[in-house]
Design an enzyme around this catalytic site. Sequence first.
Site, PDB file in Angstrom:
ATOM      1  N   LYS A 224       0.818  -1.225   0.000  1.00 25.28           N
ATOM      2  CA  LYS A 224       0.000   0.000   0.000  1.00 25.28           C
ATOM      3  C   LYS A 224       0.854   1.278   0.000  1.00 25.28           C
ATOM      4  O   LYS A 224       0.874   2.034   0.982  1.00 25.28           O
ATOM      5  CB  LYS A 224      -0.961  -0.005   1.192  1.00 25.28           C
ATOM      6  CG  LYS A 224      -1.921  -1.193   1.167  1.00 25.28           C
ATOM      7  CD  LYS A 224      -3.075  -1.025   2.119  1.00 25.28           C
ATOM      8  CE  LYS A 224      -4.119  -2.105   1.954  1.00 25.28           C
ATOM      9  NZ  LYS A 224      -3.688  -3.445   2.305  1.00 25.28           N
TER      10      LYS A 224
ATOM     11  N   ASP B  79     -11.535  -9.027  -8.166  1.00 29.81           N
ATOM     12  CA  ASP B  79     -11.885  -9.873  -7.024  1.00 29.81           C
ATOM     13  C   ASP B  79     -13.333  -9.588  -6.646  1.00 29.81           C
ATOM     14  O   ASP B  79     -13.925  -8.622  -7.117  1.00 29.81           O
ATOM     15  CB  ASP B  79     -10.908  -9.711  -5.860  1.00 29.81           C
ATOM     16  CG  ASP B  79     -11.062  -8.393  -5.144  1.00 29.81           C
ATOM     17  OD1 ASP B  79     -12.201  -8.008  -4.836  1.00 29.81           O
ATOM     18  OD2 ASP B  79     -10.053  -7.730  -4.898  1.00 29.81           O
TER      19      ASP B  79
END
Length: 358
Positions: free
Chosen positions: A157, A217
């Site tokens: 991240k 996803d």
Amino acid sequence: MKAVILAGGEGTRLRPLTLTVPKALVPVVNQPFLEHVLTYLRRHGVDQAVLTVSYLADRLKEHFGAGGNHGLSLVYSVEEQPRGTAGAVRAVAGLLDGAFLVLNGDLFTDIDLTGLVAFHRQKGAAATIALIRVDDPTTFGMVETDGQGRVLRFVEKPRREQVTTHYVNGGIYVLEPEALALVPESMHYMFESGLFPRLLAEGWPVYGYATEPFWHDIGTPERYLQLHAELLGGRCPSIWPGAPSDPTRGCYADPTAVVEGQVLLGLGAVLGPESRVLGPAVLGAGCRLERGAVVDGGVLWSGVSVGAGAHLERCLVGSGCRLGPGVVAEAAVIGNNVAVPEGGRLARGAKLPVVAQT
Ligand code: GTP
């Protein structure tokens, strides 16, 4: 080739739908999600898959059994406690031999697994990570590689100013047994924060296989709906052909019902007079829209009834729900077998039953 599928998570972000249905059984274009994955694995030469499960494990075993229907053999590893992504694979090391694939069990992708494995072998890698290209890596695990694909650095991240590449970890790996052996036994351990950084630190050859595949996803309601919009639009034809040209085949649609845009209707769906289904939308088998009901985008699982004049916009509705006449909802997520009484107006983005914050 063997593959390990990580399917032990509770799918908390998809609650309340996943309160009674494990994520692997969540329908995607009216078929349990993992069925798509097994067909895809089979096509790439996987003949045995180990399903690492925990939450609602019995539901999964009941549905998939020994895997015969999908042309491969399925073995289950049931975790009493979640062991983390790498810990779950370490626990089944005894079932593996040679290089093997690992997949996050909530990915719908057409990544070229055959190419990935060939690349891994050609490089003599200890671990190869399938990399995907995203516009904004800040919510992903960014992976820097050199010109040959060898991984130089992981940044989990990254902040915007740290972004040096748009390639990120795609949740699919090829591993050699020696790499897996570095995962500590009997403890919670992750690939992303544990094994991969350790392999790099110790100088093992870790490679990234960079492509720009179809990759989605189903982790959140928004992504689940987005995946449906993409599939209905025919953007992953190697796995699903796109919305049918005549969605009402196998259904009963009143002559005054309207079906517009990219729509998939399950077998036996009933569209009452003046009802409307506006794509991208999916109705599961046996859904029923009464007079004037509107489904404007969204996904309804099987056996949902929508009362006269009700209006659903971009909602996600679990199996067997009964929405009374005049119900209005936008971007709502409604768990399985919920009844909403006549005239019910749900707040935008409502979750029913209400989901406790975790
Ligand atoms: P959330 O609770 O919404 O985060 O969902 P999740 O835990 O099901 O999914 P997440 O995105 O966190 O994990 C990605 C994949 O790894 C999913 O397919 C999970 O089932 C799986 N997974 C995560 N943790 C574990 C674990 O400890 N054991 C096993 N076997 N699988 C796991």
